[in-house]
Design an enzyme around this catalytic site. Structure first.
Site, short mmCIF file in Angstrom:
data_model
loop_
_atom_site.label_atom_id
_atom_site.label_comp_id
_atom_site.label_asym_id
_atom_site.label_seq_id
_atom_site.Cartn_x
_atom_site.Cartn_y
_atom_site.Cartn_z
CG ASN A 3 -42.43 -11.81 -23.54
OD1 ASN A 3 -41.90 -10.88 -22.92
ND2 ASN A 3 -43.42 -12.50 -23.04
CB SER A 30 -45.17 -6.46 -17.90
OG SER A 30 -45.83 -7.39 -17.06
CE LYS A 83 -42.85 -8.47 -19.98
NZ LYS A 83 -43.08 -9.83 -20.39
CG HIS A 94 -41.93 -8.61 -14.95
ND1 HIS A 94 -42.76 -9.46 -15.66
CD2 HIS A 94 -42.75 -7.78 -14.26
CE1 HIS A 94 -44.02 -9.19 -15.39
NE2 HIS A 94 -44.05 -8.16 -14.56
CG ASN A 95 -42.06 -12.40 -18.16
OD1 ASN A 95 -42.45 -11.31 -17.75
ND2 ASN A 95 -42.32 -12.82 -19.38
CD GLU A 102 -46.04 -13.36 -14.91
OE1 GLU A 102 -46.64 -14.19 -15.64
OE2 GLU A 102 -45.69 -12.22 -15.32
CE1 TYR A 103 -42.40 -20.32 -16.01
CE2 TYR A 103 -42.84 -18.01 -16.45
CZ TYR A 103 -42.72 -19.31 -16.90
OH TYR A 103 -42.92 -19.61 -18.22
#
Length: 487
Positions: free
Chosen positions: A105, A131, A186, A189-190, A193-194
């Site tokens: 990451n 992921s 990525k 993406h995270n 996600e949060y």
């Protein structure tokens, strides 16, 4: 002659081990190495027992020596200095044309730096987002590779073989772009996600404290939502969490401390949004909500002192209607969250010269990753209709979906405010939507204030853009103006 490995992987923590097993399952010979070499033996005698095409090595020299040329080395180690340390140790052992892949990451800025430095040494560097967690690594992750374009043909068969597949068989892996593009995607993406997790948590608060649903009803509600537009991994596991009981028969989730952790990628998303001047407000609020949750002791004391409105009370006749309102509000807010995420990707593409395929990115996230959902098919369709789409909210499907949900969305936010239930992500989503659809905002006053106290100048609606003006608001100014700039 001993068989040479198709690829080598360094770092045998759970993610690394599972990726090795996944790669090996697809017919590839894999060499492995770990800085703590005892882990190599433990892996070979444990999860990899009986697999003759997983080759354990006990030094970097032996590791590199087992690899077929051009060598492909994947690092699954802690982001930061450890990645640089291994690159430094590998360089004397590699040759021009070899490939180093960072699957951790990593911050995309580090990936851009490494890409440039290694390119000068003839090494093809790839930074890839991975992921899906431990299960994804073992059964099929979402992979987001970017970096030296000449590396892609060399790693494409392996990556697309091991990646998760959509229902139609498409691999959730494609080339993203040059230098740091893979790790940037990525990161976004995270960040999304949060946002997704915060929106679901706020829905839980509304349904539990607002509508008064018990945990069996909550499990049933989220399970039902997972059969419609909100079909996703996070909604699916939320239903399972609501149904899970501790040893005493009570809901386990009630016993979990309300202090959320984080590893920093959501914060990186918010920081980069500010650096690129993109109003990714929902993800920012999701990050701040985790910070606030971590202030547990302070919040407990504040609860004793600070007054709020009476507890929410939903009459039995309106509970079903309120639950549906929350569902609609969640879907509309989710649309805004993804619209902001793709807005940030678009800004980064312009800033760094990346040619991002937004529909392809949506499909990389369709399976295998934490934000996997049926919703991503809609995003792919939107970019197929218009590859130059400026914002997902302008797409015909998403525009109609938000219009349908709007009354429910506003009722939910209003009731939450009236009854003192904190829903920062819902509110941020609605505020962004209202701001984005406003042809005129009160920023004209801000510009007037900036010019008043700092002579920062302003543009006029009755003149050409790019012409700047300064007013001597008090009659006692010097007439000089300050320079202009934008964030």
């Amino acid at each position: 002659m001993a068989r040479r490995a198709d690829i080598g992987l360094i770092g045998l923590a759970v993610m690394g081990q599972n990726l090795v097993l996944n790669i090996n399952d697809h017919g590839y010979c894999v060499a492995v190495y770990n800085r703590t070499v005892e882990k190599v033996d433990a892996f070979l005698k444990g999860p990899a027992a009986g697999r003759e095409t997983i080759l354990g090595t006990y030094s970097l020299e032996e590791f590199v020596g087992t690899l077929e040329k051009p060598r492909k080395v994947m690092l699954m180690v802690k982001a930061g200095e450890v990645v640089d340390l291994f690159i430094e140790k590998l360089l004397p052992l590699l040759e021009a044309g070899d490939v180093i892949i960072d699957g951790g990451n990593s911050n995309f800025d580090d990936t851009m730096r490494r890409s440039e430095e290694l390119d000068q040494k003839g090494i093809r560097f790839v930074g890839t987002g991975v992921s899906g967690g431990e299960e994804g690594a073992r059964r099929g992750p979402s992979l987001m590779p970017g970096g030296h374009s000449e590396a892609w043909p060399l790693i494409k068969p392996i990556f697309q073989d091991i990646a998760a597949k959509t229902a139609s068989g498409e691999p959730c892996c494609d080339w993203v772009g040059t230098d740091g593009a893979g790790h940037f995607v990525k990161m976004v993406h995270n960040g999304i996600e949060y946002g997704d997790m915060q929106l679901i948590a706020e829905s839980y608060a509304l349904l539990r404290s607002g509508a008064g649903l018990d945990y069996s009803q909550l499990a049933e509600t989220f399970g039902g939502w997972n059969k419609g537009d909100l079909d996703s991994y996070l909604i699916e596991i939320t239903a399972e969490i609501m149904a899970y009981r501790d040893e005493d028969g009570n809901p386990l989730v009630e016993k979990i401390l309300d202090s959320a952790g984080q590893k920093g990628t959501g914060k990186w998303t918010a920081i980069n949004a500010m650096e690129l001047g993109k109003p990714v407000t929902l993800i920012g609020e999701a990050v701040f909500a985790r910070f606030l949750s971590a202030m547990k002791e302070e919040r407990v004391e504040a609860e004793k002192i600070l007054e709020g409105p009476e507890a929410f009370s939903s009459g039995s006749g309106e509970t079903d209607g309120f639950v549906e309102d929350v569902r609609q509000a969640l879907y509309a807010s989710k649309i805004v969250s993804y619209a902001q995420g793709f807005m940030l990707l678009r800004g980064a593409a312009e800033q760094y010269g990346w040619k991002l395929d937004y529909g392809s990115i949506a499909m990389m996230w369709r399976e295998g990753c934490i934000i996997r959902s049926a919703f991503l098919e809609r995003i792919k369709d939107a970019y197929q209709r218009d590859s130059d789409l400026e914002n997902l909210l302008l797409d015909e499907y998403f525009r109609a979906a938000v219009e349908k949900a709007q009354s429910s969305w506003r009722r939910v936010v209003s009731k939450a405010a009236e009854r003192g239930i904190a829903v920062p992500a819902f509110m941020a989503a609605l505020s962004f939507y209202d701001g984005y659809r406003s042809g005129r905002l009160p920023a004209n006053l801000i510009q007037a204030q900036r010019d008043y106290f700092g002579a920062h100048t302003y543009e006029r609606v009755d003149r050409e853009r790019g012409d700047f003006f300064h007013t001597d608001w008090t009659g006692s100014g010097s007439g000089a103006s300050a320079g202009t700039y934008n964030a």
